[in-house]
Design an enzyme around this catalytic site. Structure first.
Site, PDB file in Angstrom:
ATOM      1  N   SER A 257      56.021  69.093   7.016  1.00  0.00           N
ATOM      2  CA  SER A 257      56.196  68.978   8.459  1.00  0.00           C
ATOM      3  C   SER A 257      56.577  70.333   9.017  1.00  0.00           C
ATOM      4  O   SER A 257      57.243  71.122   8.353  1.00  0.00           O
ATOM      5  CB  SER A 257      57.309  67.985   8.772  1.00  0.00           C
ATOM      6  OG  SER A 257      58.528  68.512   8.281  1.00  0.00           O
ATOM      7  N   LYS A 258      56.161  70.580  10.252  1.00  0.00           N
ATOM      8  CA  LYS A 258      56.375  71.923  10.779  1.00  0.00           C
ATOM      9  C   LYS A 258      57.831  72.193  11.100  1.00  0.00           C
ATOM     10  O   LYS A 258      58.210  73.329  11.334  1.00  0.00           O
ATOM     11  CB  LYS A 258      55.468  72.181  11.976  1.00  0.00           C
ATOM     12  CG  LYS A 258      55.759  71.392  13.203  1.00  0.00           C
ATOM     13  CD  LYS A 258      54.794  71.841  14.306  1.00  0.00           C
ATOM     14  CE  LYS A 258      54.748  70.798  15.402  1.00  0.00           C
ATOM     15  NZ  LYS A 258      53.517  70.783  16.135  1.00  0.00           N
ATOM     16  N   ARG A 259      58.654  71.171  11.093  1.00  0.00           N
ATOM     17  CA  ARG A 259      60.072  71.414  11.294  1.00  0.00           C
ATOM     18  C   ARG A 259      60.680  72.127  10.086  1.00  0.00           C
ATOM     19  O   ARG A 259      61.652  72.851  10.186  1.00  0.00           O
ATOM     20  CB  ARG A 259      60.790  70.071  11.540  1.00  0.00           C
ATOM     21  CG  ARG A 259      61.908  70.166  12.526  1.00  0.00           C
ATOM     22  CD  ARG A 259      62.172  68.877  13.271  1.00  0.00           C
ATOM     23  NE  ARG A 259      62.163  67.685  12.439  1.00  0.00           N
ATOM     24  CZ  ARG A 259      63.123  67.342  11.599  1.00  0.00           C
ATOM     25  NH1 ARG A 259      64.181  68.112  11.429  1.00  0.00           N
ATOM     26  NH2 ARG A 259      63.031  66.232  10.920  1.00  0.00           N
TER      27      ARG A 259
END
Ligand code: GLU
Length: 503
Positions: A257-259
């Site tokens: 996930s880009k987080r």
């Protein structure tokens, strides 16, 4: 294994930044096609009208090209089964939906959104099967056709068996059984006349003579519906192979996930990774060559690639490992001259310097000031003291909320210009009652690593969305943590301030 000529595809939806997961699937498909002398097709699945954009399509194609992954047929190069963009194939889907309707495999559904929402709420409360209750399945088809012809809004749903189970087969998992009772009468044609993913995907895979569907594991739950569609049409299904999802290198190996990790291919380009190293790294996701050497080219991979040998144990996208591999490429495959060529291709070129020059010029006393003043343009990460990131009068949590709101807003932004960024920050200042100068101060540190530098919004325009977004996310991580509750609240606040649509 199927005896048909090998034809494989990737079918990205152009709804965001070019994702490393798309590149990973493209690579495995391309390697499989190369290994078997087959064809590799790129098809654009843009049936989600609200979320698909031409910019995203362009960015996906450009990113794959940068990686050196080539396709034989696609929207840009054409091919015998054109068009390769689903929005240009609507008549084909409609014809196929008509056929399913005529043969009693599908039905028109007139249930209103309100009714569906109410039904869902009731099901949630009673924990019943959460799908559609099939009310319209019992309508007389002639009567339904009359209502549709009179212009009544409706969707078309496929009829899914109500009992028994589907028996499916996946190349890596073998036989899979799924109870039909847990599967919905899937919408195949939406009110706007566009097909849903499921119908368009199956029709196209058939018409484009795809022999092997090699795609992400997230689609495995859709497989019963897809296989059922093949049966309804009387078509031979392709071989299905669901690749394991990429995982974050965190403790619970969560889905990439880009987080937690930059996921945009463009970030890796801007951050100075070499395309051949990224391709090599993606090649190690669930697969490795027999001799155990981790550094290999696409050609080497394609020579011995066996789809059956892909391991299902969640491949970890570990950026540290990618950095290590990238370093090997820089050291082992480059003499000084070649290295300088690569730096020039990357960012140390006249074009970039000429864009930065007008921003730096008013702040130069000597030419040598250039280095210090502009270093952040040529960096991935920028060091700063987290304790210096403050806004007078705001608690740490409130500051983090602001960073979070900006991160979300910048994620949503499609246009990346100094003026657009300026407008966003002004709007945020207005909504929070902060002075623009106070609001931008922490962002100078986070983006440039310094309390004052070249003008923020123009610098951000040149840096580009990917590096800026990642720097803000890293700052959130360094200053955080942010609780899930606060993150949700910031999301809400962002929508209140900016609305859902970003130019
Ligand atoms: N459009 C789908 C996606 O974006 C394609 C899935 C598939 O390969 O069937 O992932």
């Amino acid at each position: 294994m199927s005896t048909r000529p090998v034809r494989v595809r990737i079918a990205p939806s152009p709804t965001g930044d070019p994702h490393v997961g798309t590149a990973y699937q493209a690579l495995f498909n391309a390697a499989f096609a190369r290994r078997h002398g087959g064809k590799f097709v790129l098809r654009i699945e843009d049936t989600d009208r609200a979320r698909s954009t031409p910019e995203s399509e362009r960015a996906i194609l450009a990113a794959l090209r940068w990686l050196g992954i080539a396709w034989d047929e696609g929207p840009d190069v054409g091919g015998p089964f054109a068009p390769y963009r689903q929005s240009e194939r609507l008549a084909i889907y409609r014809e196929h939906v008509e056929r399913l309707l005529a043969e009693g495999h599908a039905y028109r559904c007139f249930c209103s959104r309100e009714r569906l929402e109410q039904m869902r709420a009731e099901h949630r409360a009673s924990k019943d099967f959460p799908g559609y209750d099939r009310r319209c399945r019992g309508l007389d088809p002639a009567e339904a056709a009359r209502r549709a012809n009179a212009g009544e809004p409706h969707v078309v749903r496929m009829k899914v068996p109500t009992d028994g189970h589907a028996v499916l087969s996946d190349l890596l998992r073998g036989e899979i059984r799924k109870d039909w009772a847990s599967i919905d009468d899937q919408v195949i044609l939406k009110t706007d006349g566009f097909p849903t993913y499921h119908l368009a995907n199956v029709v196209d895979d058939h018409l484009m003579r795809i022999s092997h569907v090699i795609r992400g594991e997230e689609w495995i739950n859709s497989l019963p519906k897809h296989v059922r569609l093949y049966e309804m049409f009387g078509w031979e299904p392709p071989v299905f192979c669901h690749l394991p999802l990429l995982r974050n290198a965190d403790r619970n190996r969560s889905k990439l996930s880009k987080r937690r990790n930059p996921t945009s291919i463009e970030y890796y380009r801007r951050a100075g990774f070499l395309p051949e190293a990224l391709v090599n790294f993606l090649g190690l996701m669930g697969w490795s060559p027999a001799d155990g050497e981790e550094k290999f080219t696409f050609e080497q991979m394609a020579r011995e690639f066996e789809l059956e040998r892909v391991s299902l144990g969640g491949p970890v996208f570990d950026v540290e490992k990618l950095r290590w591999l990238n370093g090997r490429y820089l050291r082992e495959d480059h003499d000084a001259k070649r290295l300088v060529d690569r730096l020039e291709e990357w960012a140390l070129n006249r074009e970039t310097l000429e864009r930065i020059a007008p921003l730096a010029q008013p702040r130069l006393q000597t030419l040598a000031d250039w280095g210090y003043l502009t270093a952040f343009f040529f960096a991935d990460d920028v060091p700063f003291d987290p304790d210096a990131v403050t806004i007078k009068g705001l608690e740490r949590d409130e500051l983090l909320d602001l960073l979070q709101i900006v991160a979300l807003r910048l994620d949503a932004r499609r246009e990346w210009t100094a003026d657009g960024l300026d407008a966003d920050f002004r709007r945020l200042a207005g909504a929070t009652g902060l002075k623009l100068r106070d609001l931008t101060r922490p962002f100078y540190l986070v983006i440039t690593g310094r309390p004052a530098a070249t003008p923020l919004f123009q610098s951000m325009e040149i840096l580009g969305p990917d590096l800026c977004r990642v720097r803000i996310r890293r700052a959130l991580e360094r200053l955080g943590p942010v609780s899930a509750k606060r993150r949700k609240a910031a999301e809400q606040r962002m929508l209140e301030i900016f609305g859902a649509d970003a130019p």
